[in-house]
Design an enzyme around this catalytic site. Structure first.
Site, short mmCIF file in Angstrom:
data_model
loop_
_atom_site.label_atom_id
_atom_site.label_comp_id
_atom_site.label_asym_id
_atom_site.label_seq_id
_atom_site.Cartn_x
_atom_site.Cartn_y
_atom_site.Cartn_z
N ARG A 1 161.98 31.08 -47.46
CA ARG A 1 160.93 30.21 -47.98
C ARG A 1 161.48 28.87 -48.46
O ARG A 1 160.79 27.87 -48.48
CB ARG A 1 160.20 30.87 -49.17
CG ARG A 1 159.37 32.08 -48.78
CD ARG A 1 158.42 32.41 -49.93
NE ARG A 1 157.88 33.75 -49.89
CZ ARG A 1 156.78 34.11 -49.21
NH1 ARG A 1 156.14 33.22 -48.50
NH2 ARG A 1 156.36 35.34 -49.24
N PHE B 1 157.27 32.92 -34.18
CA PHE B 1 157.35 33.25 -35.60
C PHE B 1 158.16 32.19 -36.34
O PHE B 1 159.33 31.96 -36.05
CB PHE B 1 157.89 34.65 -35.85
CG PHE B 1 157.54 35.10 -37.24
CD1 PHE B 1 156.25 35.52 -37.54
CD2 PHE B 1 158.47 35.02 -38.27
CE1 PHE B 1 155.89 35.86 -38.83
CE2 PHE B 1 158.12 35.36 -39.57
CZ PHE B 1 156.83 35.79 -39.84
N GLU C 1 146.48 26.62 -47.63
CA GLU C 1 147.18 27.76 -47.03
C GLU C 1 148.33 27.26 -46.15
O GLU C 1 148.31 26.11 -45.69
CB GLU C 1 146.13 28.58 -46.25
CG GLU C 1 146.57 29.82 -45.54
CD GLU C 1 147.31 30.88 -46.34
OE1 GLU C 1 148.27 30.52 -47.06
OE2 GLU C 1 146.99 32.07 -46.21
N ASP C 2 149.31 28.11 -45.93
CA ASP C 2 150.44 27.71 -45.09
C ASP C 2 150.09 27.67 -43.61
O ASP C 2 150.36 26.71 -42.92
CB ASP C 2 151.67 28.62 -45.34
CG ASP C 2 151.35 30.11 -45.25
OD1 ASP C 2 150.19 30.48 -45.00
OD2 ASP C 2 152.28 30.93 -45.45
N ASP D 1 146.71 32.07 -38.75
CA ASP D 1 147.23 32.86 -37.64
C ASP D 1 146.05 33.62 -37.03
O ASP D 1 145.28 33.05 -36.26
CB ASP D 1 148.33 33.77 -38.22
CG ASP D 1 149.12 34.52 -37.16
OD1 ASP D 1 149.48 33.91 -36.14
OD2 ASP D 1 149.39 35.72 -37.36
P1 IMP Z 1 146.25 35.48 -40.89
O1 IMP Z 1 145.38 36.23 -41.84
O2 IMP Z 1 146.62 36.32 -39.69
O3 IMP Z 1 145.69 34.15 -40.48
O4 IMP Z 1 147.64 35.34 -41.57
C1 IMP Z 1 147.95 34.43 -42.44
C2 IMP Z 1 149.26 34.77 -43.11
O5 IMP Z 1 150.21 35.39 -42.21
C3 IMP Z 1 149.88 33.49 -43.54
O6 IMP Z 1 149.46 33.16 -44.82
C4 IMP Z 1 151.35 33.81 -43.48
O7 IMP Z 1 151.77 34.36 -44.71
C5 IMP Z 1 151.49 34.86 -42.41
N1 IMP Z 1 152.01 34.26 -41.15
C6 IMP Z 1 151.36 34.07 -40.01
N2 IMP Z 1 152.15 33.52 -39.07
C7 IMP Z 1 153.34 33.33 -39.67
C8 IMP Z 1 154.59 32.77 -39.22
O8 IMP Z 1 154.79 32.31 -38.08
N3 IMP Z 1 155.60 32.77 -40.14
C9 IMP Z 1 155.46 33.26 -41.40
N4 IMP Z 1 154.31 33.77 -41.86
C10 IMP Z 1 153.27 33.81 -40.99
MG MG Z 2 150.91 33.66 -46.74
#
Ligand code: IMP
Ligand code: MG
Length: 179
Positions: free
Chosen positions: A165, A152, A99-100, A103
């Site tokens: 991207r 962000f 995963e990237d 968050d």
């Molecule tokens: P989570 O479910 O809140 O952990 O969100 C994960 C997804 O939110 C990641 O796979 C990203 O696509 C997106 N995301 C969270 N923070 C960022 C950021 O700083 N930049 C871009 N995408 C983000």
């Molecule tokens: Mg994502």
């Protein structure tokens, strides 16, 4: 630097160095000859995935999954939906979810629960970035590239409204772009 960025957080070189280190750490956890199913979570992890798998001296297999965490803008809503699942049965396999960023953790918590029901031999998470201050779900990466502040970020796979991207580095997006 892209004009919409406030600053660069990780350069191309810093990313590549860290990915090499991650690959060495991952390799230690698997036996030679053991197959590892690497699941790329589209679309954010795609760039990281391509660099990571090419560094790994392991028997890897590529799988792609697409999820959306309902919501737009810069926060996720917590409701996760599978857009594209994998066909491969995971029973008895070593699996790494790539995963990237972690968050809120909602996406990975959901995915980990879902995939663990398929009885893999092992299931680990590899995330390039971790934003622990935003965590809502109880989840940690087994392998994480960098811990970051609550800003962000875009580039190297990460987007804002599907843009940025393809930037080679990871940068902080100017607030005026998304406010
Ligand atoms: P989570 O479910 O809140 O952990 O969100 C994960 C997804 O939110 C990641 O796979 C990203 O696509 C997106 N995301 C969270 N923070 C960022 C950021 O700083 N930049 C871009 N995408 C983000
Ligand atoms: Mg994502």
């Amino acid at each position: 630097m892209h004009p919409d960025l406030e600053s660069i957080l990780f350069t191309k070189e810093q990313l590549q160095t860290r990915i090499k280190e991650l690959a060495r750490t991952i390799e230690k956890d698997y036996e030679a000859g053991e197959e590892v199913v690497m699941i790329c979570i589209l679309r954010g992890a795609s760039v990281f995935f391509c660099d990571l798998v090419r560094e790994l001296n392991l028997d890897v297999r590529f799988e792609f999954m697409s999820v959306s965490s309902y919501g737009s803008g810069t926060t996720s809503s917590g409701e996760v939906r599978i857009i594209k699942d994998i066909n491969l049965p995971l029973c008895g396999k070593n699996v790494i979810i790539v995963e990237d960023i972690i968050d809120s953790g909602n996406t990975l918590a959901y995915l980990k629960r879902l995939l663990s029901q398929r009885s893999p031999k092992s299931l680990r998470i590899c995330a390039l970035l971790d934003k622990p201050s935003r965590r809502k779900a109880e989840i940690e990466g087994d392998y994480t590239g960098f811990t970051v502040e609550d800003q962000f970020l875009v580039g190297y796979g990460l987007d804002y409204a599907e843009k940025y991207r393809n930037l080679q580095e990871i940068g902080v997006l100017k607030r005026e772009i998304y406010m």
